[in-house]
Every structure is written in structure tokens, then in C-alpha cells.
Design a protein around this motif. Structure first.
Motif, mmCIF file in Angstrom:
data_model
loop_
_atom_site.group_PDB
_atom_site.id
_atom_site.type_symbol
_atom_site.label_atom_id
_atom_site.label_comp_id
_atom_site.label_asym_id
_atom_site.label_seq_id
_atom_site.Cartn_x
_atom_site.Cartn_y
_atom_site.Cartn_z
ATOM 1 N N ALA A 36 54.375 11.005 87.387
ATOM 2 C CA ALA A 36 54.714 9.807 88.166
ATOM 3 C C ALA A 36 53.446 9.099 88.634
ATOM 4 O O ALA A 36 53.366 7.859 88.604
ATOM 5 N N ALA A 37 52.445 9.874 89.058
ATOM 6 C CA ALA A 37 51.171 9.272 89.473
ATOM 7 C C ALA A 37 50.498 8.579 88.294
ATOM 8 O O ALA A 37 49.948 7.478 88.434
ATOM 9 N N PHE A 38 50.546 9.207 87.115
ATOM 10 C CA PHE A 38 49.991 8.608 85.902
ATOM 11 C C PHE A 38 50.684 7.280 85.600
ATOM 12 O O PHE A 38 50.027 6.255 85.369
ATOM 13 N N ALA A 39 52.001 7.313 85.628
ATOM 14 C CA ALA A 39 52.773 6.105 85.318
ATOM 15 C C ALA A 39 52.503 4.997 86.332
ATOM 16 O O ALA A 39 52.391 3.819 85.970
ATOM 17 N N PHE A 40 52.393 5.374 87.609
ATOM 18 C CA PHE A 40 52.120 4.375 88.642
ATOM 19 C C PHE A 40 50.771 3.696 88.391
ATOM 20 O O PHE A 40 50.668 2.466 88.486
ATOM 21 N N CYS A 41 49.748 4.481 88.077
ATOM 22 C CA CYS A 41 48.419 3.915 87.808
ATOM 23 C C CYS A 41 48.459 2.956 86.617
ATOM 24 O O CYS A 41 47.909 1.848 86.683
ATOM 25 N N VAL A 42 49.106 3.368 85.557
ATOM 26 C CA VAL A 42 49.175 2.518 84.363
ATOM 27 C C VAL A 42 49.969 1.254 84.667
ATOM 28 O O VAL A 42 49.584 0.148 84.276
ATOM 29 N N GLY A 90 43.204 -4.375 84.084
ATOM 30 C CA GLY A 90 41.990 -3.624 83.776
ATOM 31 C C GLY A 90 41.829 -3.339 82.300
ATOM 32 O O GLY A 90 42.674 -3.674 81.484
ATOM 33 N N GLN A 91 40.688 -2.727 81.987
ATOM 34 C CA GLN A 91 40.445 -2.299 80.618
ATOM 35 C C GLN A 91 41.294 -1.068 80.324
ATOM 36 O O GLN A 91 41.356 -0.144 81.146
ATOM 37 N N THR A 92 41.874 -1.048 79.161
ATOM 38 C CA THR A 92 42.836 0.001 78.819
ATOM 39 C C THR A 92 42.221 1.394 78.935
ATOM 40 O O THR A 92 42.809 2.281 79.563
ATOM 41 N N TRP A 93 41.043 1.590 78.340
ATOM 42 C CA TRP A 93 40.455 2.932 78.349
ATOM 43 C C TRP A 93 40.161 3.398 79.769
ATOM 44 O O TRP A 93 40.367 4.569 80.100
ATOM 45 N N VAL A 152 41.858 6.617 81.718
ATOM 46 C CA VAL A 152 41.023 7.701 82.266
ATOM 47 C C VAL A 152 41.368 7.924 83.744
ATOM 48 O O VAL A 152 41.542 9.065 84.185
ATOM 49 N N VAL A 153 41.470 6.833 84.511
ATOM 50 C CA VAL A 153 41.818 6.966 85.932
ATOM 51 C C VAL A 153 43.214 7.576 86.078
ATOM 52 O O VAL A 153 43.429 8.463 86.917
ATOM 53 N N ALA A 154 44.148 7.129 85.253
ATOM 54 C CA ALA A 154 45.509 7.674 85.320
ATOM 55 C C ALA A 154 45.515 9.155 84.970
ATOM 56 O O ALA A 154 46.232 9.945 85.599
#
Length: 138
Positions: free
Chosen positions: A98-104, A111-114, A118-120
Motif C-alpha cells: 500500500a505504501a508503494f502504491a501510494f508513492c507511485v 517525477g522521474q519514473t526511475w 526507487v523511493v516507492a
């Protein structure tokens, strides 16, 4: 402490990997169909379903039962307990997803995709391992 036992990979048979990939592919295809029909938000929710977990839990229980039988011990509840522990880990991992999905969702349009990925990924790992660590402390 998180441990990785590569030796456990030897106990998994080729057809068990195939079953996991097949179930994962079916769930992914189903999520794609849902996204196509109802939009990306409902499709994304179904994409988060732990696709290989049902097969993995069944195999864990079976492997533990076989280990007991091979050692000449009654099967008992150990297999179900191991599958239950794995289910707990999967549940904690969903918070990381869920945290990954929220960041994306929030940062990818700007932002830049890469960099966003990485942050996600760091968020996913931090939340998942943080919750796992917290669970062990409680």
C-alpha cells in the motif's frame, strides 16, 4: 532477525513453481480485466492481491507435514502453524505494498519514473520490515 534460507528452495518441486506462476498470472490477468472494465483504481486494488499466497500456504503446510512423516513423527499442527506465520508476514507485506502504491500514485505524474520507483521500493521495504520488527517487539 530476518533470515533467508536458500536451502529451502531445493525442497520446492518444478510443478510447485509452475503452479505459483500460473496462479499469479491468472490473478494478474483478472486484475487487468477489472481495470479494463472499471478503471485503474479498482484494477490496482485487485492487483495488490497476494496472488501466489494461497498456493504457497498450501505447499508450506504440505512440506512441513512431509518433513514430520519423513522423521517418523505424527503430522500434528506444525504445518498449519507455519502457514499461519507466513499469512501474518503476507498481511504485513500488504501494508508495504500500500505504501508503494501510494508513492507511485502521488509522485509518478510529477517525477522521474526511475526515481519514483526507487523511493516507492524503499517505502515498501521500510514499512514491511518496520511492521515486522514492531510485531516482534509487541
Amino acid at each position: 532477525m530476518i533470515k533467508i534460507r536458500f536451502s529451502s528452495l531445493k525442497g520446492t518441486k518444478a510443478h510447485e513453481y509452475l503452479l505459483r506462476f500460473l496462479l499469479g498470472g491468472l490473478v494478474t490477468a483478472g486484475a487487468g480485466l477489472i481495470a479494463d472494465q472499471f478503471g485503474p483504481v479498482p484494477g490496482g486494488l485487485f492487483m495488490a492481491f497476494p496472488a501466489i499466497f494461497p498456493a504457497a500456504a498450501t505447499m508450506l503446510e504440505k512440506h512441513e507435514r512431509e518433513k514430520k512423516q519423513h522423521a517418523g513423527l505424527p503430522p500434528g499442527k506444525r504445518g498449519r502453524m507455519v502457514a499461519g506465520v507466513d499469512a501474518g508476514g503476507a498481511a504485513l507485506g500488504t501494508f508495504g505494498l500500500a505504501a508503494f502504491a501510494f508513492c507511485v500514485w502521488k509522485w509518478l505524474p510529477r517525477g522521474q519514473t526511475w526515481l519514483v520507483l526507487v523511493v516507492a521500493l524503499v517505502c515498501w521495504f521500510s514499512v514491511s520490515t518496520g511492521l515486522w520488527w514492531l510485531r516482534r517487539r509487541l
